[in-house]
Design an enzyme around this catalytic site. Sequence first.
Site, PDB file in Angstrom:
ATOM      1  N   ASP A  51       1.285   8.279   7.427  1.00 14.64           N
ATOM      2  CA  ASP A  51       2.307   7.367   6.704  1.00 14.64           C
ATOM      3  C   ASP A  51       2.202   7.817   5.446  1.00 14.64           C
ATOM      4  O   ASP A  51       3.211   8.542   4.850  1.00 14.64           O
ATOM      5  CB  ASP A  51       1.672   6.036   6.942  1.00 14.64           C
ATOM      6  CG  ASP A  51       2.478   4.893   6.121  1.00 14.64           C
ATOM      7  OD1 ASP A  51       3.635   5.359   5.383  1.00 14.64           O
ATOM      8  OD2 ASP A  51       1.994   3.865   5.823  1.00 14.64           O
ATOM      9  N   LYS A  70       6.277  -0.725  14.698  1.00 15.26           N
ATOM     10  CA  LYS A  70       5.468  -1.606  14.137  1.00 15.26           C
ATOM     11  C   LYS A  70       6.347  -2.374  13.171  1.00 15.26           C
ATOM     12  O   LYS A  70       7.033  -1.835  12.289  1.00 15.26           O
ATOM     13  CB  LYS A  70       4.254  -1.014  13.636  1.00 15.26           C
ATOM     14  CG  LYS A  70       4.306  -0.167  12.403  1.00 15.26           C
ATOM     15  CD  LYS A  70       2.999   0.039  11.590  1.00 15.26           C
ATOM     16  CE  LYS A  70       2.896   0.279  10.153  1.00 15.26           C
ATOM     17  NZ  LYS A  70       1.760   0.528   9.529  1.00 15.26           N
ATOM     18  N   ASP A 101      -3.933   0.817  11.723  1.00 18.08           N
ATOM     19  CA  ASP A 101      -3.566   1.482  10.471  1.00 18.08           C
ATOM     20  C   ASP A 101      -4.722   1.166   9.450  1.00 18.08           C
ATOM     21  O   ASP A 101      -4.481   0.047   8.822  1.00 18.08           O
ATOM     22  CB  ASP A 101      -2.094   1.074   9.810  1.00 18.08           C
ATOM     23  CG  ASP A 101      -1.789   1.600   8.611  1.00 18.08           C
ATOM     24  OD1 ASP A 101      -2.470   2.506   8.224  1.00 18.08           O
ATOM     25  OD2 ASP A 101      -0.839   1.217   7.815  1.00 18.08           O
ATOM     26  N   SER A 136       0.925  -1.081  -0.025  1.00 24.26           N
ATOM     27  CA  SER A 136       0.031  -0.071  -0.035  1.00 24.26           C
ATOM     28  C   SER A 136       0.788   1.216   0.057  1.00 24.26           C
ATOM     29  O   SER A 136       1.154   2.045   0.977  1.00 24.26           O
ATOM     30  CB  SER A 136      -1.032  -0.052   1.346  1.00 24.26           C
ATOM     31  OG  SER A 136      -0.198   0.031   2.387  1.00 24.26           O
ATOM     32  N   LYS A 179       9.430   5.219   7.482  1.00 24.55           N
ATOM     33  CA  LYS A 179       9.887   3.941   6.771  1.00 24.55           C
ATOM     34  C   LYS A 179      11.027   4.391   6.012  1.00 24.55           C
ATOM     35  O   LYS A 179      10.930   5.564   5.228  1.00 24.55           O
ATOM     36  CB  LYS A 179       8.737   3.647   5.880  1.00 24.55           C
ATOM     37  CG  LYS A 179       7.670   2.923   6.524  1.00 24.55           C
ATOM     38  CD  LYS A 179       6.579   2.959   5.560  1.00 24.55           C
ATOM     39  CE  LYS A 179       5.118   2.045   5.996  1.00 24.55           C
ATOM     40  NZ  LYS A 179       4.139   2.181   5.142  1.00 24.55           N
ATOM     41  N   GLU A 206      -4.494  -2.959   9.279  1.00 25.32           N
ATOM     42  CA  GLU A 206      -3.860  -3.311  10.551  1.00 25.32           C
ATOM     43  C   GLU A 206      -4.683  -2.988  11.762  1.00 25.32           C
ATOM     44  O   GLU A 206      -5.058  -1.998  12.043  1.00 25.32           O
ATOM     45  CB  GLU A 206      -2.539  -2.803  10.563  1.00 25.32           C
ATOM     46  CG  GLU A 206      -1.708  -3.011   8.993  1.00 25.32           C
ATOM     47  CD  GLU A 206      -0.262  -2.158   9.191  1.00 25.32           C
ATOM     48  OE1 GLU A 206       0.061  -1.483  10.139  1.00 25.32           O
ATOM     49  OE2 GLU A 206       0.175  -1.946   7.868  1.00 25.32           O
ATOM     50  N   GLU A 247       1.611  -9.568   6.754  1.00 23.41           N
ATOM     51  CA  GLU A 247       2.277  -9.210   7.922  1.00 23.41           C
ATOM     52  C   GLU A 247       2.492 -10.226   9.144  1.00 23.41           C
ATOM     53  O   GLU A 247       2.553  -9.811  10.309  1.00 23.41           O
ATOM     54  CB  GLU A 247       2.076  -7.638   8.415  1.00 23.41           C
ATOM     55  CG  GLU A 247       2.435  -6.851   7.263  1.00 23.41           C
ATOM     56  CD  GLU A 247       2.219  -5.217   7.647  1.00 23.41           C
ATOM     57  OE1 GLU A 247       2.012  -5.028   8.723  1.00 23.41           O
ATOM     58  OE2 GLU A 247       2.710  -4.533   6.746  1.00 23.41           O
ATOM     59  N   GLU A 263      -3.570   5.328  12.482  1.00 21.65           N
ATOM     60  CA  GLU A 263      -2.818   5.876  11.121  1.00 21.65           C
ATOM     61  C   GLU A 263      -3.545   5.828  10.033  1.00 21.65           C
ATOM     62  O   GLU A 263      -4.483   5.050   9.698  1.00 21.65           O
ATOM     63  CB  GLU A 263      -1.531   4.498  11.224  1.00 21.65           C
ATOM     64  CG  GLU A 263      -0.639   4.940  10.097  1.00 21.65           C
ATOM     65  CD  GLU A 263       0.420   3.770   9.803  1.00 21.65           C
ATOM     66  OE1 GLU A 263       0.908   3.161  10.831  1.00 21.65           O
ATOM     67  OE2 GLU A 263       1.115   3.444   8.851  1.00 21.65           O
ATOM     68  N   HIS A 306      -3.297  -6.095   2.434  1.00 26.33           N
ATOM     69  CA  HIS A 306      -2.428  -7.289   2.955  1.00 26.33           C
ATOM     70  C   HIS A 306      -3.083  -8.657   3.129  1.00 26.33           C
ATOM     71  O   HIS A 306      -2.838  -9.396   3.806  1.00 26.33           O
ATOM     72  CB  HIS A 306      -1.781  -6.994   4.323  1.00 26.33           C
ATOM     73  CG  HIS A 306      -1.032  -5.646   4.018  1.00 26.33           C
ATOM     74  ND1 HIS A 306      -0.513  -4.982   5.195  1.00 26.33           N
ATOM     75  CD2 HIS A 306      -0.300  -5.188   3.096  1.00 26.33           C
ATOM     76  CE1 HIS A 306       0.251  -3.922   4.700  1.00 26.33           C
ATOM     77  NE2 HIS A 306       0.367  -4.091   3.425  1.00 26.33           N
ATOM     78  N   HIS A 346       8.350  -1.158   9.538  1.00 26.89           N
ATOM     79  CA  HIS A 346       8.846  -2.008   8.671  1.00 26.89           C
ATOM     80  C   HIS A 346       7.774  -1.731   7.169  1.00 26.89           C
ATOM     81  O   HIS A 346       7.109  -0.931   7.482  1.00 26.89           O
ATOM     82  CB  HIS A 346       8.599  -3.436   8.919  1.00 26.89           C
ATOM     83  CG  HIS A 346       7.001  -4.058   9.265  1.00 26.89           C
ATOM     84  ND1 HIS A 346       6.581  -5.115   9.084  1.00 26.89           N
ATOM     85  CD2 HIS A 346       5.928  -2.826   9.264  1.00 26.89           C
ATOM     86  CE1 HIS A 346       5.183  -4.916   9.371  1.00 26.89           C
ATOM     87  NE2 HIS A 346       4.888  -3.893   9.581  1.00 26.89           N
TER      88      HIS A 346
HETATM   89  P1  PGA Z   1       2.936  -1.102   3.024  1.00 25.60           P
HETATM   90  O1  PGA Z   1       2.116  -1.196   4.520  1.00 25.60           O
HETATM   91  O2  PGA Z   1       4.357  -1.798   3.358  1.00 25.60           O
HETATM   92  O3  PGA Z   1       2.267  -2.138   2.334  1.00 25.60           O
HETATM   93  O4  PGA Z   1       3.184   0.191   2.623  1.00 25.60           O
HETATM   94  C1  PGA Z   1       2.407  -0.849   5.584  1.00 25.60           C
HETATM   95  C2  PGA Z   1       1.600   0.570   6.106  1.00 25.60           C
HETATM   96  O5  PGA Z   1       0.944   1.058   5.229  1.00 25.60           O
HETATM   97  O6  PGA Z   1       2.176   1.102   7.086  1.00 25.60           O
HETATM   98 ZN    ZN Z   2       0.450   2.830   6.989  1.00 24.48          ZN
END
Ligand code: PGA
Ligand code: ZN
Length: 424
Positions: free
Chosen positions: A308, A384, A240, A40, A333, A162, A203, A281, A153, A361
């Site tokens: 994010d 996370k 999330d 995503s 990230k 999430e 995940e 998130e 996911h 991650h």
């Molecule tokens: P992604 O998901 O690594 O698939 O982008 C993680 C997130 O959205 O925090």
């Molecule tokens: Zn996210």
Amino acid sequence: VIEQVGAREILDSRGNPTVEVEVALDDGTLERAAVPSGASTGEHEAVELRDGDAKRYLGKGVEHAVTAVLDEIGPELVGIEAVEQRVVDQKLVDLDGTPDKGRLGANAILGVSLAVAKAAAASSGLELFRYVGGPNAHVLPVPMLNILNGGAHADTDVDIQEFMIAPIGAESFREALRWGAEVYHSLKSVLKSKGLGTGLGDEGGFAPSLSSNRDALDLILVAIEKAGYRPGRDIALALDVAATEFFSDGAYTFEKNKRSAEQMSAYYAELVDAYPLVSIEDPLSEDDWDGWVAMTAALGDKVQIVGDDLFVTNPERLEEGISRRAANALLVKVNQIGTLSETLDAVSLATSYGYRSMMSHRSGETEDTTIADLAVAVGAGQIKTGAPARGERTAKYNQLLRIEEALGDAARYAGDTAFPRFTP
Ligand code: PGA
Ligand code: ZN
């Protein structure tokens, strides 16, 4: 001094190729770093270079990025001191020459940036968290364990990506991880007892088909209680939403209905009242600035609101958010921005304006554990990195166990201080 830079194509946790970089120093040090990859992904992220050759890995090969490291980046870095991280990272940015790192590839660039840091740490005889964080790095983050997966996911129609548990009441990281793992197993039993699926998402969290997003929260509350913990006091909840994924033409398609930002915000307000949520998130889409500003004004003193896709670990996007008062925390990230220095800049900026940082991650991961060290180095207070299961996820949590042990009496677990204290 950097002597040689190598690179290869390896596999990530989804079976897709990714870049691994090796940096050799003249003192014999050899360290490697591997690059993660999102599903995503945000529109404003740095660009990971994919070959696009349909005959290899469905077009996802990274041979061009590997070649960029071997032929272009490596020769430029030979002879530079590995401790000169900012010099190295600036060189990488300049060499690429594009605003989104799309020429050499953020995957090529990040691999080099992180491998240089790891080599410098090893050569100095320091653990990575100590090398990056200095003598005061001592705070272990709360593990935000993603135990139920939806969205991009999972192959279900659960909209929220999430569902995380945050063991805020534990005394140590080690204890927090145990609590989390116990709840993970408890959730598996709860799902089984209700005839729900216990297959896993990307995940490592369970990915059952459910009729509403609230059902997921209710099941997790039952799992927490059955494991013997008090929801809210011992273990809090976090989400999330990854709302960019279900936003199009100005509307959010959520639970099969089209909703406005105001309606989504009202829904979150209900959730915050009904559940012990400490963090949400990406509740709204990546460019819905007005929605973010309104929601932060309405809920920002009750719950942590994390950007994010909104910020993509980019100091410029974060600055814009701070000036507009959008969100009150930053998701971090490393591959969204592409170098260690820029990542550290984003965290510093967030901290200086009172925004919390959550280290993260990607859904496509490797056995690389760099982010565990970075979380302690910057004192993020939150990390996370998926469920307490599957090797690419536990690699990070296990590294945090080692760091806590290495710190001994100096270690402090962030616990509930990780989140803003909201007056009731
Ligand atoms: P992604 O998901 O690594 O698939 O982008 C993680 C997130 O959205 O925090
Ligand atoms: Zn996210």
